[in-house]
Write a protein that holds these residues in place. Structure first.
Motif, PDB file in Angstrom:
ATOM      1  N   LEU A   3      48.404 150.069  69.412  1.00 16.41           N
ATOM      2  CA  LEU A   3      47.261 148.470  69.635  1.00 16.41           C
ATOM      3  C   LEU A   3      47.843 147.730  70.320  1.00 16.41           C
ATOM      4  O   LEU A   3      47.203 146.527  70.764  1.00 16.41           O
ATOM      5  N   ARG A   4      48.622 148.200  71.518  1.00 19.88           N
ATOM      6  CA  ARG A   4      49.431 147.603  72.300  1.00 19.88           C
ATOM      7  C   ARG A   4      48.329 146.266  72.723  1.00 19.88           C
ATOM      8  O   ARG A   4      48.146 145.348  73.393  1.00 19.88           O
ATOM      9  N   LYS A   5      47.348 147.037  73.947  1.00 10.49           N
ATOM     10  CA  LYS A   5      46.606 147.007  74.399  1.00 10.49           C
ATOM     11  C   LYS A   5      45.844 146.070  73.922  1.00 10.49           C
ATOM     12  O   LYS A   5      44.534 144.837  74.294  1.00 10.49           O
ATOM     13  N   LEU A   6      44.975 146.130  72.340  1.00 10.72           N
ATOM     14  CA  LEU A   6      43.924 145.502  71.890  1.00 10.72           C
ATOM     15  C   LEU A   6      44.457 144.602  71.668  1.00 10.72           C
ATOM     16  O   LEU A   6      44.003 143.499  71.584  1.00 10.72           O
ATOM     17  N   ARG A   7      45.717 144.620  71.312  1.00  6.93           N
ATOM     18  CA  ARG A   7      46.877 142.777  70.735  1.00  6.93           C
ATOM     19  C   ARG A   7      46.982 141.896  71.950  1.00  6.93           C
ATOM     20  O   ARG A   7      46.489 140.499  71.786  1.00  6.93           O
ATOM     21  N   GLN A   8      47.005 142.130  72.960  1.00  4.59           N
ATOM     22  CA  GLN A   8      47.135 141.447  74.114  1.00  4.59           C
ATOM     23  C   GLN A   8      45.617 140.673  74.920  1.00  4.59           C
ATOM     24  O   GLN A   8      45.984 140.065  75.095  1.00  4.59           O
ATOM     25  N   GLU A   9      44.214 141.765  74.722  1.00  4.21           N
ATOM     26  CA  GLU A   9      43.491 141.243  74.630  1.00  4.21           C
ATOM     27  C   GLU A   9      41.996 140.240  73.986  1.00  4.21           C
ATOM     28  O   GLU A   9      41.972 139.120  73.901  1.00  4.21           O
ATOM     29  N   ALA A  10      43.151 140.481  72.218  1.00  5.45           N
ATOM     30  CA  ALA A  10      41.984 139.686  71.624  1.00  5.45           C
ATOM     31  C   ALA A  10      43.220 138.485  71.666  1.00  5.45           C
ATOM     32  O   ALA A  10      43.013 137.000  71.156  1.00  5.45           O
ATOM     33  N   GLU A  11      44.783 138.019  72.288  1.00  6.38           N
ATOM     34  CA  GLU A  11      45.232 136.590  72.469  1.00  6.38           C
ATOM     35  C   GLU A  11      44.767 136.023  73.531  1.00  6.38           C
ATOM     36  O   GLU A  11      44.453 134.825  73.229  1.00  6.38           O
ATOM     37  N   ILE A  12      44.117 136.970  74.821  1.00  7.38           N
ATOM     38  CA  ILE A  12      43.777 136.381  75.342  1.00  7.38           C
ATOM     39  C   ILE A  12      42.012 135.997  75.622  1.00  7.38           C
ATOM     40  O   ILE A  12      41.872 134.382  75.921  1.00  7.38           O
ATOM     41  N   ALA A  13      41.744 136.820  74.353  1.00  8.86           N
ATOM     42  CA  ALA A  13      39.620 135.856  74.068  1.00  8.86           C
ATOM     43  C   ALA A  13      40.343 135.206  73.078  1.00  8.86           C
ATOM     44  O   ALA A  13      39.520 134.391  73.101  1.00  8.86           O
ATOM     45  N   ASP A  90      38.412 146.417  60.852  1.00  9.12           N
ATOM     46  CA  ASP A  90      38.567 146.781  59.074  1.00  9.12           C
ATOM     47  C   ASP A  90      38.212 147.873  58.663  1.00  9.12           C
ATOM     48  O   ASP A  90      38.654 148.594  57.808  1.00  9.12           O
ATOM     49  N   ARG A  91      37.453 148.435  59.447  1.00  6.71           N
ATOM     50  CA  ARG A  91      37.366 150.583  60.082  1.00  6.71           C
ATOM     51  C   ARG A  91      39.447 150.671  59.999  1.00  6.71           C
ATOM     52  O   ARG A  91      39.160 151.652  59.348  1.00  6.71           O
ATOM     53  N   MET A  92      39.463 150.406  60.887  1.00  2.00           N
ATOM     54  CA  MET A  92      41.365 150.804  61.425  1.00  2.00           C
ATOM     55  C   MET A  92      42.148 149.839  59.879  1.00  2.00           C
ATOM     56  O   MET A  92      42.630 151.168  60.064  1.00  2.00           O
ATOM     57  N   ASP A  93      41.518 149.157  59.275  1.00  2.05           N
ATOM     58  CA  ASP A  93      42.621 148.789  58.718  1.00  2.05           C
ATOM     59  C   ASP A  93      42.202 149.519  57.361  1.00  2.05           C
ATOM     60  O   ASP A  93      43.506 150.211  56.957  1.00  2.05           O
TER      61      ASP A  93
END
Length: 99
Positions: A3-13, A90-93
């Motif tokens: 999930l590293r890329k998703l986290r990075q994109e979320a931080e930027i957003a 939520d689905r991932m969780d």
């Protein structure tokens, strides 16, 4: 990490949305004042402003960035997109909790 890329994109957003909120609260406002207000490097503010401008949310003026009068349409789209993203998370969780 998966999930590293998703986290990075979320931080930027998140940063873009924080800059948007600061512009909305302090408009018109320039890069230097935003950087000082948000305690953030100017290059990150500049990038976020560029993304927000290209998205049709803000516009530059001689006095600094302002939120466009017709930004409500874009805000509605953002709210819808965030709702969809929350559903994915939520689905991932749910899945990760079963592992």
């Amino acid at each position: 990490m998966v999930l590293r890329k998703l986290r990075q994109e979320a931080e930027i957003a998140l940063r873009h949305l924080e800059v948007l909120q600061a512009v909305l609260d302090n408009q018109p406002i320039g890069i230097f004042k935003l950087a000082e207000l948000m305690d953030m490097p100017k290059h990150k503010i500049r990038y976020s402003l560029r993304v927000l401008e290209q998205s049709g949310i803000i516009e530059p003026t001689q006095y600094g960035a302002i939120v466009r009068d017709d930004a409500d349409r874009v805000f509605d789209n953002l709210k819808r997109e965030i709702k969809e993203i929350k559903e994915y998370v939520d689905r991932m969780d749910e899945i990760i909790q079963k592992l």
